[in-house]
Design a protein around this motif. Sequence first.
Motif: not given
Length: 437
Positions: A261, A322, A359, A420
Amino acid sequence: MTNASAAPAVSGTTQTDGPALAERRRQARKAVVAASIGNGLEWFDVIVYGTFAVTIAKLFFPTADETASLLLAFASFGVSFIMRPLGGILIGRYADRAGRKAGMLVSISVMFLGTLLIVLAPTAATIGVAAAVIILVARLLQGFAAGGEFGTATAFLIEYAPHRKAFYGSWQVATQGAAMLLAGLFGFFLNNYLSQQSLESWGWRIPFIFALLIGPVGWYIRSKMQDTPEFLGMTPSTSPLKDTFVANGGRLWTMVGVVALGSVGIYIALFMPTYAIVNLGMPTEGAFVSTLVFGVVMSVGSPFIGKLADAVGPARVMTWAATGTLLLGVPLFILLNQSPTLMTMIGIELVLGVLATAYFAPLPAIMSAMFPVQIRTTGLSLGYNIGVTVFGGFAPFILTFLISTTGSLLVPGYYLVAIAALSLGSIMVSRRVFQQR
């Protein structure tokens, strides 16, 4: 055989003596500069290629079909990622045996060579198909260099940090955001203040010349640094590659999923100007302004996210990010297609930038904590580069191809949500199986 349980905690420190801790902090600040200038430069070289993909496609991969030319340009962008695992293996293994500093010097030198080829490359109008071959070789060299950069520079930063590992590691991400911001600035000004003829004849080379001039500065700064205390205080592994795949295989493949991701978030942002111009018919100034927004958010926000991750745990912050991406990925692209305006584009890039930064910024810390010092650069390099190659490097090519074949302009949103979900599952594994917080 390296014991996987030897991996250190993210935020712990054994330095308690006042003067020694102060000196360690001073060295850590110098390490941030040494790692950041090279890391930012290398990522600028990578990102600016995607920023000027439309122009490069026309000059080096000319065909009667504009979509085919763009696919070829993005294919050359993606092919360079095939070299990343190889660069990660060779440079990472070298850095685990010869030192983090030695690995960083190799990576920045090879990146300089690849950039030099792009600066000097004649176009297809001059030498025909050989022009595309030169660009391909240059991108392969840049991919090899970038493959070794993340692992060595991240280990260098984390191992110098006396405390606040996530904060120091987040500067890896901040410099990538700065590189994106700088690439976006070049894209905005060159596309808006040069004529099409000037842009295609010489203007597109300017950012690569800039990178070429700065490269020796980064090499010099790195050459003056000492190696990390953790590396100097341990006995190197005699087989770091074997120890990574065998003794730490579970950690490695978990990190590949975690990286997915972080990689896709960056490369979808890189793809957005092309998407806006080619698929939504937006003016170039709007497309490049949106990239600037993403770059500002990542460069400014990463250290703050790093501090948050030190307080509550990198894995927890990444779980939140996420989950947010999973929920918002498709609705954001629906909104953009319904209202393809500059303000909508800026707002969406702002949201994507916050999610990507939340993230990505803790990623260096959690990855470093997963691997023991004896194999850290090999583990970091392989985990990161396999994830980037499989999920991120070909993302612009995959998205362009899927949009062309399906006709759906929501493809980027679906792709982002799918990745994700994969990364969220991998983070859960890192928390429950490997006790990352």
